[in-house]
Scaffold this active site. Structure first.
Site, PDB file in Angstrom:
ATOM      1  N   ILE A 206      -3.255   0.928 -10.615  1.00 47.30           N
ATOM      2  CA  ILE A 206      -3.798   2.281 -10.427  1.00 47.30           C
ATOM      3  C   ILE A 206      -4.675   2.590 -11.633  1.00 47.30           C
ATOM      4  O   ILE A 206      -4.176   2.636 -12.755  1.00 47.30           O
ATOM      5  CB  ILE A 206      -2.689   3.345 -10.351  1.00 47.30           C
ATOM      6  CG1 ILE A 206      -1.576   2.935  -9.384  1.00 47.30           C
ATOM      7  CG2 ILE A 206      -3.258   4.705  -9.938  1.00 47.30           C
ATOM      8  CD1 ILE A 206      -0.322   3.788  -9.523  1.00 47.30           C
ATOM      9  N   HIS A 207      -5.965   2.795 -11.424  1.00 41.26           N
ATOM     10  CA  HIS A 207      -6.809   3.108 -12.576  1.00 41.26           C
ATOM     11  C   HIS A 207      -7.972   4.045 -12.245  1.00 41.26           C
ATOM     12  O   HIS A 207      -8.557   4.644 -13.132  1.00 41.26           O
ATOM     13  CB  HIS A 207      -7.387   1.819 -13.176  1.00 41.26           C
ATOM     14  CG  HIS A 207      -8.587   1.309 -12.443  1.00 41.26           C
ATOM     15  ND1 HIS A 207      -8.500   0.574 -11.294  1.00 41.26           N
ATOM     16  CD2 HIS A 207      -9.915   1.467 -12.700  1.00 41.26           C
ATOM     17  CE1 HIS A 207      -9.714   0.265 -10.874  1.00 41.26           C
ATOM     18  NE2 HIS A 207     -10.591   0.805 -11.701  1.00 41.26           N
TER      19      HIS A 207
END
Length: 357
Positions: A206-207
Site C-alpha cells: 500500500i503506497h
C-alpha cells in the site's frame, strides 16, 4: 558514438533501468545515468543499484521530500544543467513519476529528442499525478516504446499518428528484469527464512497517495487485509510514512508489517506468496510475472490486459470487494504462460531502436 542521458528516481525505474542499461551496454551507445533522488530511503534507492548491479549514477541530484510542484521544478532546473554539460543525442525516461516529467520538460526546452519507455499507458483518472505525467511526457517525446497493444491503441485514439512520433511495441522491460534476476534472488535474499513463513501467504503493498492520504480508504483496505489475515497470513512491506498515518488515524493492522524491501527480497516474497494485494502499477505486473493472481486496491489500472484475462481484479478501497476478490481468486486456476509482455526481449528492442534512431 551516440550519447543518451537516462533519468531515474523511483523504485520501478531502477528495475527497468537494470534491464535496459544491460542491453544498451551491448551496443555502441554511451549512457549517462542521472538519479534525481525522488526515492531517497536506502531500501528504496541505493540498495537497488547495489543488488541489481546497475552502473553507479553519474549524477545524484538528491531532490526529494518536496511538494509535486516544487520537486518537479527543482528537477527541471538540475536536469537542464546536466543536459547543457553533457550535450546528449537524446534523453530517456521511464514510466510516469515526477522525475519522468521533469526530464522530459528539461529536454524539450533544449530541443533534445525524448525517448519514453513504457509509453501509452492510461488509467483515465486525471486525479492521479502519474496520469498527468505520462500524458505530457508522451506528447513531447520523439520515440515511444509501448509495452502492449492497448498502449498503442491509446496513443492512436489521441492522434499520435499525426504527430511525427515513432511508436514501437517492445513489450515490458520489467519482465526482462524479473526473468534475469529470478534465478539469483534465492541466493541474495534471506527474507523468507527471516520471516519464518511457508508457501501460501498473501503479499500486500500500500503506497499510493489516493489511498494512504484518505483515512476512510486506508481504513477500508486495512480492514480487508485484517479479515484476510484471519484466513491466511498477510505480509506487508510498509513505508514509515504510511506507518505514521496508520498510527495517527488509530488504524490498527493485525497483519505482519515489515520494513520496505529490496528487489531480491520482493522477488522471493512474490515467488512464495499465494496472492498479491496492491495499489502499485508495477507490482500488478510482477504478480503476473511470477504466476500469482492479483487484487488491486484501485478503481482503474493501466494494465487492462491483466484484468481482461482474469489475472487481476480491481476492487478500489471497498473492504467487502477486497475480501471477496481474494476468496474468488484463491479458488480459480490460471494459465500464466500467455505472452502479454514480450517474454524477456523488450530491453533488446529498446537498445536496437535507439541505436538506429
Amino acid at each position: 558514438m551516440k550519447k543518451i542521458v537516462t533519468i531515474v528516481g523511483a523504485r520501478p525505474q531502477f528495475v527497468k533501468a537494470a534491464a535496459v542499461s544491460r542491453a544498451i551496454a551491448q551496443t555502441s551507445i554511451k549512457e549517462v545515468i542521472v538519479h534525481t533522488g525522488q526515492h531517497f530511503d536506502k531500501n528504496m534507492s541505493d540498495v537497488f543499484f547495489q543488488e541489481m548491479e546497475i552502473p553507479k549514477p553519474d549524477y545524484m541530484l538528491d531532490i526529494h521530500s518536496l511538494s509535486h510542484g516544487a520537486m518537479t521544478g527543482r528537477m527541471i532546473e538540475k536536469i537542464e544543467d546536466v543536459l547543457l554539460y553533457e550535450k546528449p543525442d537524446g534523453l530517456m525516461v521511464y514510466g510516469d513519476t515526477n522525475s519522468t516529467l521533469a526530464g522530459a520538460i528539461a529536454a524539450s526546452k533544449l530541443h533534445i529528442p525524448i525517448i519514453h519507455v513504457e509509453a501509452g499507458l492510461r488509467s483515465f483518472n486525471m486525479m492521479m499525478p502519474e496520469e498527468i505525467n505520462r500524458i505530457l511526457t508522451d506528447r513531447i517525446s520523439s520515440l515511444l516504446f509501448c509495452p502492449t497493444d492497448a498502449a498503442i491503441d491509446n496513443l492512436k485514439k489521441e492522434g499520435f499518428d499525426h504527430y511525427g512520433i515513432k511508436i514501437v511495441k517492445n513489450g515490458d522491460v520489467m519482465q526482462d528484469a524479473a526473468i534475469f534476476y529470478a534465478a539469483r534472488s534465492a541466493e541474495k535474499s534471506k527474507v523468507i527464512a527471516s520471516l519464518g513463513v511457508e508457501e501460501g501467504f498473501v503479499l500486500a503493498t500500500i503506497h499510493r497517495q489516493e489511498n494512504t492520504d484518505d483515512p476512510a480508504k486506508l481504513r477500508a483496505i486495512v480492514d480487508g487485509l485484517n479479515i484476510i489475515n484471519q484466513e491466511r497470513r498477510v505480509i506487508v512491506p510498509l513505508h514509515p510514512r504510511t506507518r505514521g498515518i496508520l498510527a495517527a488515524q488509530g488504524i490498527v493492522p493485525e497483519f505482519t508489517i515489515i520494513e520496505p524491501v529490496g528487489y531480491f527480497d520482493m522477488v522471493e516474497l512474490l515467488k512464495h506468496c499465494a496472492l498479491v494485494v496492491t495499489d502499485s502499477g508495477g507490482v500488478q505486473k510482477e504478480a503476473f510475472f511470477f504466476g500469482k493472481p492479483c487484487v488491486t486496491a484501485r478503481e482503474q489500472t493501466e494494465w487492462v490486459e491483466l484484468v481482461e484475462h482474469g489475472f487481476n481484479t480491481l476492487v478500489g478501497s471497498d473492504t467487502d470487494k477486497l475480501v471477496d476478490a481474494y476468496r474468488r481468486s484463491m479458488q480459480r486456476s490460471y494459465n500464466f504462460s500467455i505472452d502479454l509482455y514480450g517474454n524477456g526481449k523488450a530491453s533488446a528492442v529498446v537498445a536496437q531502436e535507439i541505436e538506429r534512431f
